[in-house]
Design an enzyme around this catalytic site. Structure first.
Site, PDB file in Angstrom:
ATOM      1  N   CYS A   1      48.192  33.963  62.259  1.00  0.00           N
ATOM      2  CA  CYS A   1      47.694  32.835  63.065  1.00  0.00           C
ATOM      3  C   CYS A   1      46.363  32.325  62.539  1.00  0.00           C
ATOM      4  O   CYS A   1      45.922  31.258  62.937  1.00  0.00           O
ATOM      5  CB  CYS A   1      47.613  33.201  64.540  1.00  0.00           C
ATOM      6  SG  CYS A   1      46.029  33.895  65.066  1.00  0.00           S
TER       7      CYS A   1
ATOM      8  N   HIS B   1      46.643  50.022  38.369  1.00  0.00           N
ATOM      9  CA  HIS B   1      47.498  50.047  37.178  1.00  0.00           C
ATOM     10  C   HIS B   1      47.530  51.431  36.544  1.00  0.00           C
ATOM     11  O   HIS B   1      46.561  52.182  36.626  1.00  0.00           O
ATOM     12  CB  HIS B   1      46.946  49.081  36.116  1.00  0.00           C
ATOM     13  CG  HIS B   1      46.986  47.646  36.516  1.00  0.00           C
ATOM     14  ND1 HIS B   1      48.158  46.971  36.730  1.00  0.00           N
ATOM     15  CD2 HIS B   1      45.996  46.747  36.739  1.00  0.00           C
ATOM     16  CE1 HIS B   1      47.882  45.716  37.047  1.00  0.00           C
ATOM     17  NE2 HIS B   1      46.582  45.550  37.073  1.00  0.00           N
TER      18      HIS B   1
HETATM   19  C1  LIG Z   1      43.834  36.933  39.884  1.00  0.00           C
HETATM   20  C2  LIG Z   1      43.289  38.274  39.524  1.00  0.00           C
HETATM   21  C3  LIG Z   1      44.095  39.386  39.644  1.00  0.00           C
HETATM   22  C4  LIG Z   1      43.601  40.657  39.319  1.00  0.00           C
HETATM   23  N1  LIG Z   1      44.377  41.738  39.539  1.00  0.00           N
HETATM   24  C5  LIG Z   1      43.868  42.981  39.337  1.00  0.00           C
HETATM   25  C6  LIG Z   1      44.644  44.126  39.635  1.00  0.00           C
HETATM   26  O1  LIG Z   1      45.761  44.014  40.150  1.00  0.00           O
HETATM   27  N2  LIG Z   1      44.133  45.355  39.365  1.00  0.00           N
HETATM   28  C7  LIG Z   1      42.890  45.503  38.816  1.00  0.00           C
HETATM   29  O2  LIG Z   1      42.483  46.624  38.594  1.00  0.00           O
HETATM   30  N3  LIG Z   1      42.120  44.408  38.559  1.00  0.00           N
HETATM   31  C8  LIG Z   1      42.585  43.172  38.808  1.00  0.00           C
HETATM   32  N4  LIG Z   1      41.812  42.062  38.535  1.00  0.00           N
HETATM   33  C9  LIG Z   1      40.516  42.259  37.919  1.00  0.00           C
HETATM   34  C10 LIG Z   1      39.432  42.708  38.857  1.00  0.00           C
HETATM   35  O3  LIG Z   1      39.470  41.971  40.059  1.00  0.00           O
HETATM   36  C11 LIG Z   1      38.109  42.507  38.160  1.00  0.00           C
HETATM   37  O4  LIG Z   1      38.158  43.126  36.923  1.00  0.00           O
HETATM   38  C12 LIG Z   1      36.967  43.113  38.947  1.00  0.00           C
HETATM   39  O5  LIG Z   1      36.948  42.640  40.270  1.00  0.00           O
HETATM   40  C13 LIG Z   1      35.666  42.801  38.259  1.00  0.00           C
HETATM   41  O6  LIG Z   1      34.630  43.301  39.032  1.00  0.00           O
HETATM   42  P1  LIG Z   1      33.138  42.984  38.678  1.00  0.00           P
HETATM   43  O7  LIG Z   1      32.330  43.828  39.581  1.00  0.00           O
HETATM   44  O8  LIG Z   1      32.964  43.092  37.239  1.00  0.00           O
HETATM   45  O9  LIG Z   1      32.972  41.437  38.991  1.00  0.00           O
HETATM   46  P2  LIG Z   1      32.693  40.662  40.348  1.00  0.00           P
HETATM   47  O10 LIG Z   1      33.486  41.166  41.451  1.00  0.00           O
HETATM   48  O11 LIG Z   1      32.821  39.212  40.046  1.00  0.00           O
HETATM   49  O12 LIG Z   1      31.199  41.018  40.680  1.00  0.00           O
HETATM   50  C14 LIG Z   1      30.111  40.444  40.024  1.00  0.00           C
HETATM   51  C15 LIG Z   1      29.026  40.245  41.044  1.00  0.00           C
HETATM   52  O13 LIG Z   1      27.844  39.864  40.388  1.00  0.00           O
HETATM   53  C16 LIG Z   1      27.171  38.954  41.195  1.00  0.00           C
HETATM   54  N5  LIG Z   1      26.240  38.188  40.350  1.00  0.00           N
HETATM   55  C17 LIG Z   1      26.554  37.382  39.327  1.00  0.00           C
HETATM   56  N6  LIG Z   1      25.453  36.850  38.801  1.00  0.00           N
HETATM   57  C18 LIG Z   1      24.412  37.353  39.477  1.00  0.00           C
HETATM   58  C19 LIG Z   1      23.001  37.182  39.396  1.00  0.00           C
HETATM   59  N7  LIG Z   1      22.452  36.384  38.491  1.00  0.00           N
HETATM   60  N8  LIG Z   1      22.215  37.842  40.276  1.00  0.00           N
HETATM   61  C20 LIG Z   1      22.772  38.658  41.217  1.00  0.00           C
HETATM   62  N9  LIG Z   1      24.091  38.853  41.329  1.00  0.00           N
HETATM   63  C21 LIG Z   1      24.907  38.209  40.475  1.00  0.00           C
HETATM   64  C22 LIG Z   1      28.266  38.120  41.771  1.00  0.00           C
HETATM   65  O14 LIG Z   1      27.845  37.456  42.943  1.00  0.00           O
HETATM   66  C23 LIG Z   1      29.345  39.140  42.014  1.00  0.00           C
HETATM   67  O15 LIG Z   1      29.327  39.652  43.318  1.00  0.00           O
HETATM   68  C24 LIG Z   1      42.287  40.800  38.831  1.00  0.00           C
HETATM   69  C25 LIG Z   1      41.478  39.674  38.705  1.00  0.00           C
HETATM   70  C26 LIG Z   1      41.959  38.425  39.076  1.00  0.00           C
HETATM   71  C27 LIG Z   1      41.081  37.241  38.994  1.00  0.00           C
END
Ligand SMILES: Cc1cc2nc3c(=O)[nH]c(=O)nc-3n(C[C@H](O)[C@H](O)[C@H](O)COP(=O)(O)OP(=O)(O)OC[C@H]3O[C@@H](n4cnc5c(N)ncnc54)[C@H](O)[C@@H]3O)c2cc1C
Ligand SMILES: Cc1cc2nc3c(=O)[nH]c(=O)nc-3n(C[C@H](O)[C@H](O)[C@H](O)COP(=O)(O)OP(=O)(O)OC[C@H]3O[C@@H](n4cnc5c(N)ncnc54)[C@H](O)[C@@H]3O)c2cc1C
Lengths: 467, 412
Positions: A449, A62
């Site tokens: 596939c 974005h």
């Molecule tokens: C439908 C959708 C569309 C989106 N589109 C976009 C987009 O187009 N562009 C954009 O920039 N963003 C987009 N996002 C947002 C983006 O995907 C998220 O903001 C981002 O992936 C968040 O990353 P994160 O590392 O915070 O979370 P996550 O990827 O959820 O990582 C958190 C990790 O912590 C681990 N964890 C949790 N609890 C524990 C624990 N107690 N012990 C050990 N490990 C743990 C989990 O297993 C997980 O792997 C979108 C999100 C969604 C749902």
């Protein structure tokens, strides 16, 4: 280089432990890896990086044109987008600057476009332009009838979310970060100024703690005695259409946002497919990553309006991701100096874009909280295998095949993945621990596939390498 | 990529259709006949159909033996069958780009035969909701896993579909040592030969749930069950760790589409006339890519038939314009999909969504009736499957006006 997935954890305390190896946690690990004096652990519950929300989003880089002006999110998205675009070029992460069109389907939406352009300006994004129906249909000849105009946002791009997360993690691990997979943090306590993280695999000690647990950031916060926010998963279901649909669309086609959210988009992917989605459903089950009949039919209904011919194409995949909504229109990033602890919560629907800027911000917060990171160095660049259609894939490179015929031996035919690429992935710094991980690294079995032709052959290669 | 190599006939796909065409052409002295096959072994789908049901009445064969026989036959006739070579895209009206371990190559031919086959629609393409656990496959993947790689599948499988291929899947599940929990079809009865359906139910105790749809896949990591709903509204969960989606074939039409060949909206494959000519001069198509999915013997017969047309073309024949054939409800599709007045031999295959026994098919062009045919079924009427495949002989084709509108097939 240390990547573990089982067995006891090292006893020596780390300087920093990051919980959660999503795109955010991996970016933070990479940023800390610039400081060779720090011992850093990246701790992940699942058996691979990026298995949470980071694997299931709409994959858009974005510009932040429609963020809440003045918010932390607005700043980090704006900065992160620039940083990730540069990083992608350096690392071979596929990015295509296709641009977005916010399409107005009625007079009311048309009237709102100038305000969106102003909002973009307030977010320091000045390249938007309102286009009339003629230009709109010239740009998008397959758009459904009835569109009145659009706001063109040329800076919006598409990116590969899997390669991004993996590149950060790979670079972090190559620079000394310990990645511990299969390591869920179930309890946390403090002793003698150290965090004790109790996990499925024993206890891990760290002086500083970063909570990047995505959907579970609130749970981890509570383990540390804080009650600052609650994460409500907001599900987004998406449909991936066949590569043969790719010529139907050139830009990211966005609706004019409403109070209910950003709405359903149609966008190309860097792999050459077309995405339709996401839905926005508030749930309370953080594991509800399934698709539903209602969700899919609602998407198809909306897709039919936006790009009628899309619906005649075959569907390649369906998936759903959960956004970490907190009922607050911004990220929830906070340092708790007294606890040597930084929370990185509420990284809602822009975390992929903002990841590098979030990481830089978190490193500053850690310093504020008392961490002395010591001297910094430049990181050795990583070069990731290219999964994008806009760049030459291995089977298209005569030089590679001449040097190694395995790149000319295709195993997954729909996605044209060679045995050489599968072999490389299985021998990489962070090898996949399952077929899904292999798919995200190579696209093997990700095509139309879904394994009819190649499923057993890919599995055989995986099992041979991991035996 | 340096230069272009020339051959006389390029066949894409070494399944029964492509191999039969290549064998005929090579035997008839059509020059260099080259078959490109992206798999490491020639033979197409029969390679992994470890069951019988191939060959002829007098000489029945298992799939793999049949595949070998066809591949050897083509090679013996003088065709060059190259495995591990993928046709990627077009490099001109009669030229293809390919890749193999030896690198990329452009090959040009005087005639090209597309015999790229068909695949079963996987779970996602059927929009079956739920989670994305392991343990979800198609018959094609299942057969290869069990018969080619000796891989373990789960222990309890649900088979979705009740056609011939579904019973083949059931047999493969059993061969792997697993149990079939149930077969599930949204249709009111099995689509296979009654003896086969009866055998599965009685001898192997596999329940067949008719009028039943899979509405959700359950489980994180590994499949834990499928939720099904009966037409009467009842729903239930069938615990299982494997689900096989069978049938529901879709042609592998990527090359046809990329080449801009006219495709038929009903079958989704390239549209051909009675001589298996596509919309582009010099390009022919045979086998499952035309009409998913007939028997391997049908594909091979088409291959042989195309060989004749290819030779005519190589000898300087023309490429007559064809008139589209259009079907309407309850007919789903017809193949071949186009007609020229010269299409004298052969027959048309039609697929209907309801039984048509003793109903009348009417063939018209611009309001003019070309033929009326009462449907006879090859099966006794009480046993006509629900999704009926029927045939129509080409005895009316000489009445077609080559310059007229589409020829319509309707059911009276
Ligand atoms: C439908 C959708 C569309 C989106 N589109 C976009 C987009 O187009 N562009 C954009 O920039 N963003 C987009 N996002 C947002 C983006 O995907 C998220 O903001 C981002 O992936 C968040 O990353 P994160 O590392 O915070 O979370 P996550 O990827 O959820 O990582 C958190 C990790 O912590 C681990 N964890 C949790 N609890 C524990 C624990 N107690 N012990 C050990 N490990 C743990 C989990 O297993 C997980 O792997 C979108 C999100 C969604 C749902
Ligand atoms: C599970 C299953 C069970 C079956 N059981 C029976 C049975 O018992 N009896 C029976 O008579 N029929 C059976 N059939 C049907 C039969 O297999 C088909 O009718 C027959 O294989 C069709 O032959 P074909 O040559 O058209 O296509 P295929 O056999 O599908 O062969 C197509 C070939 O083209 C190759 N190809 C495709 N694209 C390219 C490309 N771009 N470059 C290079 N190569 C390419 C493919 O790799 C493949 O080898 C079964 C089918 C299935 C799926």
């Amino acid at each position: 280089m240390t990547v573990t997935a089982q067995g006891p954890l090292p006893e020596r305390p780390y300087d920093v432990a990051i919980v959660g190896a999503g795109v955010v946690g991996c970016a933070i690990a990479r940023a800390l890896a610039r400081h060779p004096g720090l011992r850093v652990a990246l701790v992940e519950a699942q058996d691979d990086v990026g298995q949470g929300t980071s694997k299931a989003n709409t994959a858009i880089l974005h510009t932040g044109f429609d963020a809440v002006p003045g918010s932390l999110e607005a700043r980090l998205v704006r900065e992160g987008a620039r940083m990730l675009a540069a990083y992608a070029t350096e690392s071979g992460i596929p990015v295509e600057p296709v641009g977005a069109l916010l399409v107005a389907w009625d007079a009311d939406q048309l009237a709102r476009l100038p305000r969106l352009a102003e909002k973009a300006e307030r977010n320091a994004y000045r390249d938007t332009r309102i286009v009339g129906p003629d230009e709109l249909y010239t740009r998008e000849p397959h758009l459904g009838p009835g569109a009145l105009g659009a706001l063109h946002v040329p800076g919006e791009s598409i990116v590969c979310p899997w390669t991004t997360t993996l590149a950060y993690a790979t670079q972090a691990v190559r620079h000394g970060v310990d990645l511990h997979l299969g390591c869920r943090v179930t309890r946390a306590s403090r002793q003698d100024g150290e965090h004790l993280l109790h996990t499925d695999r024993g206890t891990l000690r760290a002086r500083f703690l970063v909570n990047a647990a995505g959907l579970h950031a609130d749970t981890l916060d509570r383990l540390l005695g804080r009650q600052d926010f609650t994460v409500t998963p907001r599900r987004g279901q998406l449909i991936v259409f066949d590569k043969l649909a790719r010529p139907l669309v050139r830009h990211i086609l966005l609706p004019v946002p409403t109070a209910l959210g950003k709405g359903v988009l149609v966008a190309p992917t860097v792999y050459g497919n077309v995405l339709l989605g996401p839905t926005a459903e508030d749930l309370d089950d953080k594991r509800a990553t399934g698709s539903t009949a209602e969700g899919l039919s609602a998407l198809r209904e909306q897709g039919r309006r936006i790009l009628p011919e899309l619906l005649d194409e075959e569907v390649t995949a369906v998936y759903a991701g959960l956004r970490a909504a907190t009922g607050h229109e911004d990220y929830r990033i906070a340092a708790h100096r007294e606890n040597s602890y930084v929370t990185v919560g509420g990284i809602r629907s822009t975390g992929l874009t903002a990841s590098l800027a979030i990481a830089a911000h978190v490193v500053e917060l850690l310093a504020d909280a008392g961490l002395d990171p010591g001297p910094a160095r430049d990181l050795e660049p990583v070069r990731m295998p290219n999964l994008g259609e806009a760049f030459p894939r291995p089977h298209q490179r005569a030089d590679l095949i001449a040097a190694d015929p395995e790149y000319g031996t295709l195993v997954c035919h729909c996605e044209r993945v060679s045995r050489g690429e599968i072999r490389d992935a299985l021998a990489s710094t962070i090898p996949p621990r399952g077929l899904d991980g292999l798919r995200r690294r190579t696209r093997a079995r990700a095509g139309r596939c879904q394994g009819f032709y190649c499923g057993a052959a890919v599995r055989a290669l995986f099992e041979e390498a991991t035996r | 990529m340096s230069g272009v190599r020339r051959v006389d006939v390029l066949v894409v796909g070494a399944g029964p259709g492509g191999l039969a065409a290549a064998a005929r052409l090579a035997a008839a002295g059509a020059g260099r006949v080259e078959v490109l096959e992206r798999e490491q072994q020639a033979g197409g789908v029969p390679r992994h159909c470890a069951h019988g049901g191939f060959g002829t009445w007098t000489h029945p064969l298992t799939g793999p033996s049949y595949a070998r026989l066809l591949a050897e036959g083509a090679a013996r006739a003088g065709a060059v069958v190259r495995t591990g070579v993928t046709a990627l895209d077009w490099a001109g009206p009669l030229a293809l780009t390919t890749v193999s371990p030896r690198g990329p190559e452009k090959i040009e031919a005087a005639a090209i035969v597309l015999a790229t086959g068909a695949r079963e629609r996987p779970r996602a393409a059927r929009l079956v909701p739920g989670t994305r656990p392991a343990g979800v496959c198609t018959t094609g993947e299942l057969q290869q896993a069990v018969h080619l790689y000796g891989q373990r599948i789960g222990s309890r499988a649900v088979v979705v579909g009740a056609e011939d291929v579904s019973y083949a899947a059931t047999a493969t599940v059993r061969a792997s040592g697993a149990r079939v929990v149930a077969m599930v079809t949204d249709l009111p009865r099995a689509q296979a030969a009654p003896a086969r359906a009866l055998d599965a139910r009685l001898r192997h105790g596999v329940p067949l749930l008719t009028g039943t749809t899979v509405t959700e896949l359950l489980g994180h990591g590994r499949l834990s069950g499928v939720r099904v709903r009966h037409r009467d509204g009842r729903s239930a969960v069938l615990p299982c760790d494997t689900v096989v989606f069978t049938g529901d074939f879709v042609p592998d039409h990527e090359l046809a589409r990329r080449g801009g060949l006219v495709c038929d909206p009903g079958t989704r494959g390239p549209a051909v006339d009675g001589a298996l000519r596509t919309s582009r001069a010099g390009v022919f198509a045979v086998g499952s890519v035309l009409h998913p999915v007939g028997s391997a013997a049908t594909a091979a017969r088409e291959g042989a038939r195309a060989a004749g047309a290819v030779r005519q073309w190589l000898a300087g024949g023309d490429w007559p314009g064809a008139v589209p054939l259009v079907v309407s409800e309850p007919l789903r599709w017809i193949a071949p999909h186009r007609v020229t007045p010269a299409d004298r031999h052969g027959r048309y295959v039609l697929r209907s969504t309801e039984p048509l026994t003793r109903r009348v098919l009417r063939v018209t062009q611009d309001g003019r009736t070309l033929d009326r045919v009462r449907v006879r079924s090859s099966l006794p009427s009480a046993l006509v499957p629900y999704r009926t495949t029927l045939t129509l002989t080409a005895r009316w084709t000489h009445r077609v006006d080559a310059k007229g509108g589409p020829v319509r097939i309707t059911v009276d």
